[in-house]
Enzyme design. Sequence first.
Site, mmCIF file in Angstrom:
data_model
loop_
_atom_site.group_PDB
_atom_site.id
_atom_site.type_symbol
_atom_site.label_atom_id
_atom_site.label_comp_id
_atom_site.label_asym_id
_atom_site.label_seq_id
_atom_site.Cartn_x
_atom_site.Cartn_y
_atom_site.Cartn_z
ATOM 1 N N GLU A 14 0.617 -2.789 12.632
ATOM 2 C CA GLU A 14 0.882 -4.236 12.626
ATOM 3 C C GLU A 14 1.204 -4.787 14.012
ATOM 4 O O GLU A 14 1.512 -5.971 14.151
ATOM 5 C CB GLU A 14 2.016 -4.547 11.641
ATOM 6 C CG GLU A 14 1.618 -4.243 10.199
ATOM 7 C CD GLU A 14 2.674 -4.604 9.183
ATOM 8 O OE1 GLU A 14 3.814 -4.926 9.583
ATOM 9 O OE2 GLU A 14 2.367 -4.552 7.967
ATOM 10 N N TRP A 34 0.823 -1.213 0.000
ATOM 11 C CA TRP A 34 0.000 0.000 0.000
ATOM 12 C C TRP A 34 0.855 1.261 0.000
ATOM 13 O O TRP A 34 0.379 2.345 -0.272
ATOM 14 C CB TRP A 34 -0.949 0.013 1.211
ATOM 15 C CG TRP A 34 -0.298 0.265 2.552
ATOM 16 C CD1 TRP A 34 0.844 -0.312 3.019
ATOM 17 C CD2 TRP A 34 -0.746 1.172 3.570
ATOM 18 N NE1 TRP A 34 1.126 0.153 4.282
ATOM 19 C CE2 TRP A 34 0.167 1.067 4.651
ATOM 20 C CE3 TRP A 34 -1.815 2.036 3.701
ATOM 21 C CZ2 TRP A 34 0.042 1.792 5.827
ATOM 22 C CZ3 TRP A 34 -1.944 2.767 4.879
ATOM 23 C CH2 TRP A 34 -1.029 2.645 5.919
ATOM 24 N N ASP A 35 2.146 1.073 0.288
ATOM 25 C CA ASP A 35 3.092 2.188 0.273
ATOM 26 C C ASP A 35 2.927 3.019 -1.002
ATOM 27 O O ASP A 35 2.994 4.240 -0.985
ATOM 28 C CB ASP A 35 4.542 1.668 0.316
ATOM 29 C CG ASP A 35 4.832 0.745 1.488
ATOM 30 O OD1 ASP A 35 3.927 0.006 1.896
ATOM 31 O OD2 ASP A 35 5.969 0.750 1.985
HETATM 32 C C1 BGC Z 1 4.839 -1.586 7.501
HETATM 33 C C2 BGC Z 1 3.830 -1.658 6.374
HETATM 34 C C3 BGC Z 1 4.542 -1.382 5.064
HETATM 35 C C4 BGC Z 1 5.706 -2.328 4.878
HETATM 36 C C5 BGC Z 1 6.510 -2.031 3.624
HETATM 37 C C6 BGC Z 1 5.972 -2.540 7.225
HETATM 38 O O1 BGC Z 1 6.934 -2.425 8.219
HETATM 39 O O2 BGC Z 1 4.249 -1.922 8.733
HETATM 40 O O3 BGC Z 1 2.820 -0.708 6.584
HETATM 41 O O4 BGC Z 1 3.660 -1.515 4.010
HETATM 42 O O5 BGC Z 1 6.570 -2.199 5.974
HETATM 43 O O6 BGC Z 1 7.062 -0.779 3.676
#
Ligand code: BGC
Length: 797
Positions: free
Chosen positions: A502, A373-374
């Site tokens: 997360e 989603w970045d």
């Molecule tokens: C973050 C996610 C992100 C991913 C890739 C993870 O550490 O919690 O939101 O999409 O890294 O950057």
Amino acid sequence: MLRPRYIPPEDIFPPNPWAFEAVRYDARLARELTGQAETMFALSNGYLGIRGTAEEGMPVREAGTYLNGFYEHRPISYGEHAYGFPTVGQSILNCPDGTALKLFVEDEPFIVPQAEILSYRRALDLKAGTLNRDVRWVSPTGKRLLMRTVRLVSLAHRHLAAIELELIAEDADVEVAVSSELENYQPLSADTMDPRLAEGFVGRVLHPTGTQSEGSRAILSYRTASSGLSLGCGMDHSAFAECSIFTELVCNDDSAAVIFRCKLSRKRPLRIYKYLSYHYCDMPGSAQILFQAASTLDRAKTHGFQAILERQRSDVGRFWARADVTVESDNPRTQQTIRWNLFQLLQASERAEGHGIGARGLTGRTYEGHYFWDTEIYVLPFLIYTNPSIARSVLKFRYDMLDKARARARELGHRGATFPWRTINGEEASAYYAAGTAQYHINADIAYALRKYVEVTGDEEFLWSYGAEILIETARLWFDLGFFSDMKGGRFCINGVTGPDEYTAIVNNNCFTNLMARENLRYAVQTVRALERLRPERLATLVAHTGLERSELGHWEEASERMYLPYDERLGVHPQDDDFLDLERWDFASTSEDEYPLLLHYHPLNLYRSQVIKQADTVMAMFLLNGHFTRDEKRRNFEYYDPLTTHDSSLSVCIQSIVANEIGLEQKAIEYFDFAAAMDMSDIGGNMMHGAHVAAIGGTWLALAYGFAGLRDSEGHISFNPILPKAWSAFKLVLTVRGQTFRIEIDHASATYRLLNGEHVGFSHAGEECVLSSAEPVLIRPVGPLRADPGGFSKPN
Ligand code: BGC
């Protein structure tokens, strides 16, 4: 928790606003920062990326040459398997490295750490789009030499990289040899417990399918065993000197070298131009890929290095004209840091057509080169406002993955489409479902970005042709995933999901997810209705293609109207989810600094049962859907969640900065902004050696535009509510809206809006409607000391 791991010393890394450079060689720093420098000096065009390793090939932490979307499958093994877990992952591959131009002076290898250095400068030139190095040294036999290299990854020719090497013997004639190499390193395997790093492969991944070599040219070709991709990579050269140059070529399946030998006369330069070409395709057999690699080399040699270099400079110049952000402040590092970040956005996206944008761009293998989603939430806004055609192609790429998202939805027992949390080829590649597949919000994130793209650019054609179908399928997913709960007064609830945070997983009614799903449902209804009115024939095709039924619109409308949005009257905050407020607060006082990021030191269960947050979640909702919250709610929510947030993800601080700005917490806003901007330059996360943090980089622009300029764009209505931090004296930002480009120039007293290109653009400034036109291309408006509550934000809906 948040701390810079490294502050570049100014005597070595001066804060040049147009270059990231090291102006002298420091052996200790060079040793300690080898990996970090490879990331900081990496070059890329969004298709081809090369880490900033030295031409000598050493010292090296991880050489890397990546092609966007060039990957191999790899099995995902679980101790205990369950239905619907992906069993096959995807990993971006390291392609043969062509950066080596190894120099031997009277048979002694030149290697910087072992040489007696007289002067040294290495610079990522942000105006020219090149990586330059000048080194003067004394050879073991006492001769003084100067070597200059200029390296670029072409923005104009996306399969091409080129290096110029100039060598001058300053005080005596000298015999030299330069070995220019193309090397297929065997796969690196990961020896780490850090789940963010690439898994690595064991054994050979690139299987040779033939070579071509002649004169100063060598091309290697390979095929991946499982993903079925063919790779062709080649090098060719031109060499010039006043003396005779003897050339020798050796080539086998995994390496090629062209060796140039000559006796250099004093002060008479040797110049070698090295061209590198990389192609891949999904066709078997090597003939076509060898041909493509050769064609790029032919074209490059015909243009010549100077022309390629000039084109690069003018392409980068065009980028700055449409995307530069300038800040005047007491700290000269700020401008340099902002430009380095913006330059990374150019590098990650410019030629990514047909692909997504990986979490580390093409600067490292972390997160396996996956798209998250970045892209939609952190990078796309910048592209929408500075390079809409790239924004379009990134969204089109999601559309191209729609069939796979439909298949994944079926597998998970859903209607509609379920986009993968992380992927290269459209299939789910996340191995840990709690912080992967459960992040259903990615579907609404894509819909959100789509809407922003359409509203800011006015490209409705894209919405009719592609966007509408994405909206129908994602709305179906939400309606299928949630239900009207009797226990919650018949409200529409979405259970068993993970929001952006997360450290809290598989929850019911994540506030962010519910709000975003509601927007997704509403926009789907609105779009189908608009199609009905404006493009009935397109709607008919869509109905035939998707089986859309009229009753579905009613369902989506009802679900969005009755969406359950948790609110706690006692605290006056929006609970992150149904249970979050019942959890025990994390014991921050007893957590030592070296236990962050917590994910490397605590079992997920410890995190899940505590009030501890990895990254902006409800605060993220307050940024993306700011119209839903009153200013007081924003402040109370921020004050509740901010102390619980570890910022263990680099995606966090930029968002906290924007919301802090909006609620008038100026000091927090600037502190968080500084952390976001310096995420890589000061290695805040301690892992930038593995690649640049593209979301934090995009988030830095978000914090500038949506934070300090106070940009809001809900429903395509552009508004500004600027406020300058005390530490800055001026700030300028260029934006393109519906094809019209204008600059906003802010100081402590006023905001000047200047039309740069186009005829007419409307927006509001602190609630007042304004229009820039060819008749009135400049408008000056006062900037108040206190930010007024932007119009329309105060009533929750
Ligand atoms: C973050 C996610 C992100 C991913 C890739 C993870 O550490 O919690 O939101 O999409 O890294 O950057």
